[in-house]
Design a protein around this motif. Structure first.
Motif, mmCIF file in Angstrom:
data_model
loop_
_atom_site.group_PDB
_atom_site.id
_atom_site.type_symbol
_atom_site.label_atom_id
_atom_site.label_comp_id
_atom_site.label_asym_id
_atom_site.label_seq_id
_atom_site.Cartn_x
_atom_site.Cartn_y
_atom_site.Cartn_z
ATOM 1 N N PRO A 44 0.900 -1.209 -0.086
ATOM 2 C CA PRO A 44 0.025 -0.047 0.092
ATOM 3 C C PRO A 44 0.811 1.155 -0.139
ATOM 4 N N GLY A 45 0.361 2.158 -0.640
ATOM 5 C CA GLY A 45 1.336 3.495 -0.779
ATOM 6 C C GLY A 45 2.254 3.421 -1.797
ATOM 7 N N ASN A 46 2.290 2.629 -2.646
ATOM 8 C CA ASN A 46 3.214 2.568 -3.803
ATOM 9 C C ASN A 46 2.780 3.320 -4.903
ATOM 10 N N GLU A 47 3.465 4.643 -4.855
ATOM 11 C CA GLU A 47 2.961 5.620 -5.898
ATOM 12 C C GLU A 47 2.826 5.013 -7.470
ATOM 13 N N TRP A 48 4.006 4.047 -7.716
ATOM 14 C CA TRP A 48 4.014 3.572 -9.169
ATOM 15 C C TRP A 48 2.582 2.784 -9.430
ATOM 16 N N LEU A 49 2.151 2.050 -8.691
ATOM 17 C CA LEU A 49 0.864 1.070 -8.709
ATOM 18 C C LEU A 49 -0.166 2.195 -9.017
ATOM 19 N N VAL A 50 -0.442 3.178 -8.483
ATOM 20 C CA VAL A 50 -1.629 3.855 -8.643
ATOM 21 C C VAL A 50 -1.490 4.931 -9.664
ATOM 22 N N HIS A 51 -0.248 5.770 -9.904
ATOM 23 C CA HIS A 51 -0.052 6.617 -10.840
ATOM 24 C C HIS A 51 1.180 6.360 -11.654
ATOM 25 N N PRO A 52 1.409 5.765 -12.491
ATOM 26 C CA PRO A 52 2.672 4.974 -13.068
ATOM 27 C C PRO A 52 3.176 6.211 -13.936
ATOM 28 N N THR A 53 4.531 6.539 -13.802
ATOM 29 C CA THR A 53 5.036 7.724 -14.980
ATOM 30 C C THR A 53 6.367 7.210 -15.635
ATOM 31 N N SER A 54 6.654 5.852 -15.454
ATOM 32 C CA SER A 54 7.569 5.227 -16.377
ATOM 33 C C SER A 54 7.379 3.881 -16.688
ATOM 34 N N TRP A 55 7.727 3.048 -17.213
ATOM 35 C CA TRP A 55 7.304 1.803 -17.564
ATOM 36 C C TRP A 55 6.081 1.578 -17.638
ATOM 37 N N LEU A 56 5.336 2.191 -18.551
ATOM 38 C CA LEU A 56 3.898 2.056 -18.527
ATOM 39 C C LEU A 56 3.331 1.053 -19.336
ATOM 40 N N GLY A 57 4.257 0.341 -20.080
ATOM 41 C CA GLY A 57 3.798 -0.850 -20.773
ATOM 42 C C GLY A 57 3.845 -1.964 -19.863
ATOM 43 N N VAL A 58 4.914 -2.140 -18.967
ATOM 44 C CA VAL A 58 4.918 -3.162 -17.868
ATOM 45 C C VAL A 58 3.651 -2.899 -16.990
ATOM 46 N N HIS A 59 3.442 -1.697 -16.444
ATOM 47 C CA HIS A 59 2.127 -1.438 -15.890
ATOM 48 C C HIS A 59 0.892 -1.827 -16.369
ATOM 49 N N ALA A 60 0.782 -1.428 -17.695
ATOM 50 C CA ALA A 60 -0.415 -1.944 -18.352
ATOM 51 C C ALA A 60 -0.699 -3.412 -18.660
ATOM 52 N N ALA A 61 0.649 -4.120 -18.901
ATOM 53 C CA ALA A 61 0.686 -5.756 -18.780
ATOM 54 C C ALA A 61 0.521 -6.191 -17.431
ATOM 55 N N LEU A 62 0.544 -5.609 -16.352
ATOM 56 C CA LEU A 62 0.369 -6.286 -15.048
ATOM 57 C C LEU A 62 -0.880 -6.018 -14.351
ATOM 58 N N ARG A 63 -1.585 -4.892 -15.140
ATOM 59 C CA ARG A 63 -2.950 -4.482 -14.897
ATOM 60 C C ARG A 63 -3.804 -5.222 -15.664
ATOM 61 N N TRP A 64 -3.595 -6.321 -16.714
ATOM 62 C CA TRP A 64 -4.217 -6.841 -17.468
ATOM 63 C C TRP A 64 -4.109 -8.272 -17.008
ATOM 64 N N MET A 65 -2.894 -8.780 -16.499
ATOM 65 C CA MET A 65 -2.569 -9.980 -16.064
ATOM 66 C C MET A 65 -3.056 -10.514 -14.980
ATOM 67 N N PRO A 66 -4.053 -11.563 -14.715
ATOM 68 C CA PRO A 66 -4.601 -12.080 -13.491
ATOM 69 C C PRO A 66 -3.545 -12.482 -12.499
ATOM 70 N N ALA A 67 -3.766 -12.216 -11.285
ATOM 71 C CA ALA A 67 -2.688 -12.385 -10.232
ATOM 72 C C ALA A 67 -2.658 -13.877 -10.034
ATOM 73 N N SER A 68 -3.891 -14.680 -10.197
ATOM 74 C CA SER A 68 -3.724 -16.284 -9.879
ATOM 75 C C SER A 68 -3.076 -16.723 -11.161
ATOM 76 N N GLY A 69 -3.340 -16.294 -12.160
ATOM 77 C CA GLY A 69 -2.606 -16.843 -13.336
ATOM 78 C C GLY A 69 -1.024 -16.528 -13.105
ATOM 79 N N LEU A 70 -0.686 -15.511 -12.788
ATOM 80 C CA LEU A 70 0.776 -15.357 -12.561
ATOM 81 C C LEU A 70 1.348 -16.165 -11.488
#
Length: 98
Positions: A44-70
């Protein structure tokens, strides 16, 4: 160590699927849990998880990927690392070279 990681990852993935299934059976609405959402609970409180300013493609992939599958994929890879030399060792022992 890889076996422990595999069991923990598998248990985590199974728990997430069980939690989602429980809520689906109760409400008939599936609530997906992405990797970003799961990490937000863990970190909690990790700024990149809430408002990413870099590595936007990684953030988009992790936002799409189901946690259980990973987690289940991590468990499979870890178990493959644990059992990597198994077939070779058996083949060597059966041929009398080991």
């Amino acid at each position: 160590m890889a076996a422990l990681i595999a069991w923990i990852a598998f248990a985590g993935g199974a728990w997430i699927i069980g939690y989602q299934a429980y809520h689906w059976l109760h409400s008939a609405v599936w609530h997906g849990l992405s990797v970003v959402q799961a990490l937000h609970y863990v970190l909690p409180g990790n700024e990149w998880l809430v408002h990413p300013t870099s590595w936007l493609g990684v953030h988009a992939a992790l936002r799409w990927m189901p946690a259980s599958g990973l987690l289940i994929a991590v468990a499979v890879v870890a178990m493959l690392l644990v059992t990597d030399d198994g077939p070779d060792r058996r083949r060597l022992q059966s041929s009398g070279a080991g």
